[in-house]
Design a protein around this motif. Structure first.
Motif, PDB file in Angstrom:
ATOM      1  N   MET A  43       0.632  20.033  -3.135  1.00 21.37           N
ATOM      2  CA  MET A  43       1.745  20.237  -4.060  1.00 21.37           C
ATOM      3  C   MET A  43       1.262  20.799  -5.393  1.00 21.37           C
ATOM      4  SD  MET A  43       4.097  16.960  -3.387  1.00 21.37           S
ATOM      5  CE  MET A  43       3.767  16.173  -1.835  1.00 21.37           C
ATOM      6  N   PRO A  46       0.740  24.962  -4.323  1.00 21.96           N
ATOM      7  CA  PRO A  46       1.626  25.269  -3.195  1.00 21.96           C
ATOM      8  C   PRO A  46       1.391  26.647  -2.589  1.00 21.96           C
ATOM      9  CG  PRO A  46       2.836  25.364  -5.249  1.00 21.96           C
ATOM     10  CD  PRO A  46       1.470  24.817  -5.571  1.00 21.96           C
ATOM     11  N   ASP A  49      -1.035  26.257   0.290  1.00 19.46           N
ATOM     12  CA  ASP A  49      -0.717  25.203   1.260  1.00 19.46           C
ATOM     13  C   ASP A  49      -0.476  25.814   2.640  1.00 19.46           C
ATOM     14  OD1 ASP A  49       0.151  23.019   2.667  1.00 19.46           O
ATOM     15  OD2 ASP A  49       2.012  22.773   1.551  1.00 19.46           O
ATOM     16  N   THR A  93       8.044  14.427   0.502  1.00 16.06           N
ATOM     17  CA  THR A  93       7.472  15.770   0.603  1.00 16.06           C
ATOM     18  C   THR A  93       8.431  16.710   1.318  1.00 16.06           C
ATOM     19  OG1 THR A  93       5.245  14.864   0.631  1.00 16.06           O
ATOM     20  CG2 THR A  93       5.499  17.088   1.469  1.00 16.06           C
ATOM     21  N   ALA A 105       7.150  26.762  -0.817  1.00 16.19           N
ATOM     22  CA  ALA A 105       6.476  26.081  -1.925  1.00 16.19           C
ATOM     23  C   ALA A 105       7.046  24.692  -2.148  1.00 16.19           C
ATOM     24  CB  ALA A 105       6.604  26.905  -3.204  1.00 16.19           C
ATOM     25  N   HIS A 106       6.212  23.804  -2.640  1.00 14.01           N
ATOM     26  CA  HIS A 106       6.641  22.436  -2.918  1.00 14.01           C
ATOM     27  C   HIS A 106       7.375  22.326  -4.235  1.00 14.01           C
ATOM     28  CE1 HIS A 106       4.580  20.580   0.434  1.00 14.01           C
ATOM     29  NE2 HIS A 106       3.566  21.366   0.185  1.00 14.01           N
TER      30      HIS A 106
END
Length: 179
Positions: A43, A46, A49, A93, A105-106
């Motif tokens: 996070m 991101p 990720d 999450t 994206a977080h």
């Protein structure tokens, strides 16, 4: 660094601290902290990720089932707390894209609606109540053991482990509710 990134970095640091405190314990004691630290690190970055929110939800859910143990094994408040933390982190999450506008994206764009506020807040409240109950049970178990006997598995005081998990979940709340 914005508030979301700072909260994610602090959550990752809390996860690493929890894993470090349990380093001499069983794998079931320190690995859940590493799972959560990795999710928090994702996070914080991101764009790098590889899993995305759904992948982290799956990984954290599998980690929670593993932390709890197979049916028929002795489960205590410590195992239940680790599983609860992993499940809560996974759901939070998964909700992160809805909170911040979708996409892989977080965090980022900002959500157009606030439909997610009640479920997110309810999950945080349920997690907090359950974690408090488990911490109370762990404290009672800890207090019942004579001072000369083994106090806890995994080399770290359960309240320290709870503090690390609370810091991670709190950082998720900060990421969700910060402007």
């Amino acid at each position: 660094m914005d508030v979301h990134s700072l909260a994610a970095v602090l959550g990752a640091a809390a996860g690493l601290a929890g894993a470090y405190l349990h380093r001499r314990g069983r794998v079931r004691a320190w690995l859940p902290h590493l799972f959560m630290a990795a999710a928090m690190a994702a996070m914080a970055l991101p764009e790098r990720d590889p899993l995305g929110p759904a992948g982290w939800m799956l990984l954290l859910g599998v980690g929670a089932a593993w932390a709890l143990g197979r049916p028929g094994t002795r489960r205590g408040p410590g195992r239940a707390a680790a599983a609860l933390d992993l499940y809560a982190m996974g759901v939070l999450t998964l909700l992160m894209p809805a909170v911040h506008g979708g996409g892989h994206a977080h965090h980022g764009g900002g959500a157009d609606s606030t439909w997610w506020v009640p479920p997110y807040a309810a999950l945080l409240a349920v997690w907090f109540a359950a974690r408090l109950a488990l911490a109370t049970a762990e404290y009672r178990r800890y207090a019942a053991v004579p001072a000369s006997g083994p106090r806890f598995d995994g080399c770290a005081n359960p309240s320290v482990s709870s503090a690390c998990s609370t810091a991670m979940i709190t950082s998720m709340a900060v990421m969700a509710f910060a402007a």
